[in-house]
Design a protein around this motif. Structure first.
Motif, PDB file in Angstrom:
ATOM      1  N   ILE A  53       8.340  10.865  -0.804  1.00 15.90           N
ATOM      2  CA  ILE A  53       9.186   9.944  -1.597  1.00 15.90           C
ATOM      3  C   ILE A  53       8.332   8.391  -1.578  1.00 15.90           C
ATOM      4  O   ILE A  53       8.521   7.810  -0.818  1.00 15.90           O
ATOM      5  N   ASP A  54       7.966   8.448  -2.893  1.00 15.91           N
ATOM      6  CA  ASP A  54       7.482   6.510  -2.664  1.00 15.91           C
ATOM      7  C   ASP A  54       8.351   5.950  -3.466  1.00 15.91           C
ATOM      8  O   ASP A  54       8.956   5.939  -4.470  1.00 15.91           O
ATOM      9  N   THR A  55       8.983   4.829  -2.341  1.00 15.98           N
ATOM     10  CA  THR A  55       9.929   3.931  -3.059  1.00 15.98           C
ATOM     11  C   THR A  55       9.735   2.863  -3.426  1.00 15.98           C
ATOM     12  O   THR A  55       8.672   2.383  -3.245  1.00 15.98           O
ATOM     13  N   LEU A  60       4.707  -0.849 -11.782  1.00 12.09           N
ATOM     14  CA  LEU A  60       3.677  -0.788 -12.779  1.00 12.09           C
ATOM     15  C   LEU A  60       2.393   0.324 -12.198  1.00 12.09           C
ATOM     16  O   LEU A  60       1.910   1.101 -12.792  1.00 12.09           O
ATOM     17  N   SER A  61       2.314  -0.087 -10.740  1.00 12.76           N
ATOM     18  CA  SER A  61       1.174   0.628 -10.237  1.00 12.76           C
ATOM     19  C   SER A  61       1.513   1.974  -9.634  1.00 12.76           C
ATOM     20  O   SER A  61       1.716   2.309  -8.397  1.00 12.76           O
ATOM     21  N   ASN A  62       2.249   3.023 -10.477  1.00  8.81           N
ATOM     22  CA  ASN A  62       2.812   4.181 -10.118  1.00  8.81           C
ATOM     23  C   ASN A  62       1.805   5.265  -9.736  1.00  8.81           C
ATOM     24  O   ASN A  62       0.624   5.127 -10.110  1.00  8.81           O
ATOM     25  N   ALA A 121       9.654   7.416  -6.661  1.00 13.06           N
ATOM     26  CA  ALA A 121      11.070   6.490  -7.011  1.00 13.06           C
ATOM     27  C   ALA A 121      10.994   5.134  -7.237  1.00 13.06           C
ATOM     28  O   ALA A 121      11.881   4.434  -6.998  1.00 13.06           O
ATOM     29  N   ASP A 122       9.841   4.771  -7.827  1.00 11.58           N
ATOM     30  CA  ASP A 122       9.550   3.428  -8.130  1.00 11.58           C
ATOM     31  C   ASP A 122       9.299   3.218  -9.631  1.00 11.58           C
ATOM     32  O   ASP A 122       8.274   3.938  -9.940  1.00 11.58           O
ATOM     33  N   LEU A 123      10.001   2.441 -10.232  1.00  9.62           N
ATOM     34  CA  LEU A 123       9.790   2.394 -11.712  1.00  9.62           C
ATOM     35  C   LEU A 123       8.831   1.211 -11.789  1.00  9.62           C
ATOM     36  O   LEU A 123       8.883   0.519 -13.133  1.00  9.62           O
ATOM     37  N   GLY A 136       0.893  -1.093   0.036  1.00  4.80           N
ATOM     38  CA  GLY A 136       0.042   0.085   0.038  1.00  4.80           C
ATOM     39  C   GLY A 136       0.774   1.297   0.203  1.00  4.80           C
ATOM     40  O   GLY A 136       0.248   2.332   0.158  1.00  4.80           O
ATOM     41  N   LYS A 137       2.122   1.346  -0.333  1.00  8.28           N
ATOM     42  CA  LYS A 137       2.774   2.464  -0.196  1.00  8.28           C
ATOM     43  C   LYS A 137       2.534   3.722  -1.040  1.00  8.28           C
ATOM     44  O   LYS A 137       2.309   4.500  -0.672  1.00  8.28           O
ATOM     45  N   THR A 138       2.069   3.278  -2.355  1.00  9.11           N
ATOM     46  CA  THR A 138       1.875   4.073  -3.576  1.00  9.11           C
ATOM     47  C   THR A 138       0.424   4.868  -3.086  1.00  9.11           C
ATOM     48  O   THR A 138       0.126   5.980  -3.158  1.00  9.11           O
ATOM     49  N   ASN A 139      -0.476   4.034  -2.607  1.00 11.84           N
ATOM     50  CA  ASN A 139      -1.838   4.749  -2.120  1.00 11.84           C
ATOM     51  C   ASN A 139      -1.519   5.610  -1.017  1.00 11.84           C
ATOM     52  O   ASN A 139      -2.048   6.400  -0.745  1.00 11.84           O
TER      53      ASN A 139
HETATM   54 MG   LIG Z   1       3.887   1.262  -5.177  1.00  9.52          MG
END
Ligand SMILES: [Mg+2]
Ligand SMILES: Nc1ncnc2c1ncn2[C@@H]1O[C@H](COP(=O)(O)OP(=O)(O)OP(=O)(O)O)[C@@H](O)[C@H]1O
Length: 275
Positions: free
Chosen positions: A125-127, A50-52, A46-48, A22-25
């Protein structure tokens, strides 16, 4: 590095160990929560994966970091505006490359951030998941590290592994734990206690608890709609928790040597300084 007279920008890295917890959310919705609290936010994706951020918020990116170094574009041209006025520097714009720049590129970037600084109070920063050197650079450069975990034993073990690496390899001692997708606060506290008793026993560091987010169907509904949860389901339980966590983080004004954008950029762009 000279920091006197520089504005204090809160820099927060969101990391996890295990993927999909759940980091990105959390990042996207905390950003909107901060924005509602009148703070100007920039998300560094900072994460390439899929669910960016740009995918979950349906943002279109036009330019990348090469346009910046070639002098064709400014930092503000790479930044995309999201809901509630939040700003996003998308992963597709080349954020990961920030940790492997040459001297000319570093100076150019510092110059660009210097002129952008007044447009932000908080840098989130979303890692990526896991603990690559890249993830570590972003975490140790930030003022605060939020470790997101779910109640699953694998997520807890992986959260411990990230903390262990950041502590043993990079002497990082301050971590805030956020427990996501829980049934209730008791389950969240149990997870936190499990994790913190392991770090206290084996690493001699205690962890801070920053809050929990309940498991809530609205989260995946919002992801499918490519809209921010807080915007389309403001009354959901998950939204209420996220707003609470955002205001807790806003009020947490401990003095911290890592509290300027210059510190963040200095350590991120010169990782040898901190290794
Ligand atoms: Mg993510
Ligand atoms: N509180 C929650 N309640 C219900 N579902 C959730 C919750 N938080 C996250 N999810 C679900 O988990 C999925 C993954 O979340 P997210 O993409 O934010 O994780 P991540 O940690 O960023 O993943 P990755 O490691 O791949 O970057 C979401 O699409 C959503 O469906």
């Amino acid at each position: 590095m000279e920091t006197v007279g520089k504005k204090s920008v809160k820099t927060i890295a969101i990391t996890s160990g295990k993927g999909g917890v759940g980091k990105t959310n959390v990042t996207a919705n905390l950003a909107i929560g901060f924005s509602k609290l009148c703070k100007k936010v920039l998300i560094l994706d900072a994460d390439l994966g899929l669910s960016n951020i740009d995918v979950i918020l349906n943002l279109a990116t036009k330019y990348n970091i090469r346009h910046l170094f070639s002098g064709e574009k400014k930092l503000k041209d790479l930044i995309v505006e999201g809901p509630q006025g939040i700003n996003v520097l998308p992963a597709s714009s080349g954020v990961q490359e920030l940790t492997s720049l040459n001297e000319f590129q570093r100076l150019r970037l510092i110059e660009e951030f210097d002129s952008y600084e007044n447009d932000m109070d908080i840098l989130l920063i979303d890692t990526a998941s896991g603990i690559s050197a890249n993830v570590a650079f972003f975490c140790i450069a930030a003022q605060d590290i939020i470790v997101v975990t779910s109640p699953e034993p694998t997520a807890i073990t992986d959260a411990y592994a990230v903390i262990k690496v950041l502590f043993t390899k990079y002497q990082e001692k301050n971590f805030k734990v956020l427990v996501n997708s829980v049934k209730n606060s008791k389950e969240a506290i149990d997870v936190y206690k499990r994790l913190s008793s392991a770090t206290e026993r084996f690493l001699s560091i205690s962890l801070d608890y920053i809050g929990h987010i309940p498991y809530d169907d609205s989260v995946s509904k919002a992801v499918r709609a490519q809209k921010a949860l807080i915007e389309i389901y403001p009354d959901s339980e998950a939204s209420k928790s996220l707003i609470e966590i955002a205001s807790r983080l806003c009020n947490d004004n401990k003095d911290n040597v890592k509290g300027t954008l210059q510190f963040f950029l200095g350590s991120l762009l010169n990782p040898k300084n901190v290794l």
